[in-house]
Design a protein around this motif. Sequence first.
Motif, mmCIF file in Angstrom:
data_model
loop_
_atom_site.group_PDB
_atom_site.id
_atom_site.type_symbol
_atom_site.label_atom_id
_atom_site.label_comp_id
_atom_site.label_asym_id
_atom_site.label_seq_id
_atom_site.Cartn_x
_atom_site.Cartn_y
_atom_site.Cartn_z
ATOM 1 N N SER A 109 3.004 20.278 30.639
ATOM 2 C CA SER A 109 4.194 21.073 30.931
ATOM 3 C C SER A 109 5.377 20.614 30.080
ATOM 4 N N TYR A 119 4.731 21.740 26.423
ATOM 5 C CA TYR A 119 4.874 23.192 26.300
ATOM 6 C C TYR A 119 6.352 23.591 26.332
ATOM 7 N N THR A 120 7.097 23.020 27.263
ATOM 8 C CA THR A 120 8.529 23.324 27.376
ATOM 9 C C THR A 120 9.266 22.943 26.105
ATOM 10 N N ASN A 121 8.960 21.786 25.549
ATOM 11 C CA ASN A 121 9.646 21.337 24.345
ATOM 12 C C ASN A 121 9.225 22.097 23.097
ATOM 13 N N MET A 122 8.033 22.669 23.096
ATOM 14 C CA MET A 122 7.581 23.431 21.939
ATOM 15 C C MET A 122 8.103 24.871 21.958
ATOM 16 N N THR A 123 8.477 25.380 23.119
ATOM 17 C CA THR A 123 8.849 26.793 23.225
ATOM 18 C C THR A 123 10.268 27.024 23.756
ATOM 19 N N TYR A 124 11.069 25.984 23.907
ATOM 20 C CA TYR A 124 12.374 26.137 24.545
ATOM 21 C C TYR A 124 13.333 27.043 23.780
ATOM 22 N N GLU A 169 12.403 29.846 21.978
ATOM 23 C CA GLU A 169 11.885 31.196 21.743
ATOM 24 C C GLU A 169 12.770 32.277 22.369
ATOM 25 N N LYS A 170 13.142 32.113 23.626
ATOM 26 C CA LYS A 170 13.974 33.130 24.292
ATOM 27 C C LYS A 170 15.361 33.229 23.669
ATOM 28 N N LYS A 227 15.132 35.012 20.327
ATOM 29 C CA LYS A 227 14.884 36.437 20.511
ATOM 30 C C LYS A 227 16.170 37.157 20.915
#
Length: 130
Positions: free
Chosen positions: A26, A29-34, A36-37, A40
């Motif tokens: 977790s 994942y959080t650190n790899m995708t923080y 993206e939003k 966008k």
Amino acid sequence: MKRRKRKRTFIILGAILAVVLLVAGSYFYTNMTYMEKPLKAMRHAGFTEKQVTLDDGTVINYGEGPANGNPPLLLIHGQGMTWEDYAKTLPALSERFHVFAVDCHGHGESEWNMRTSNSRTRSRTISSMP
């Protein structure tokens, strides 16, 4: 009795291992995708990445918000950052300003040139941008 104790120990260790792996997964994942939003949302707000070639041939990268007739706002990041690191705040800033966020020399997609690696030249770079 001994077998039962050993089995219980393996179950407890397995549960602990599962929890550790879940927490670690977790976290990664959080650190790899923080971002993206926010990235966008920034693109949706009308921000585009642009480049300008200076008179000495150095390429400077920057992000520009929508040309909305509002006063310009120039964002210059600190060390180890890029203009996209402002992604969380850029949509809100673009409501009141025409935002320009520059990648300093040697950061992001901007080139690093030994001749332009000083404060005086950098300030001229910023003031000469379109």
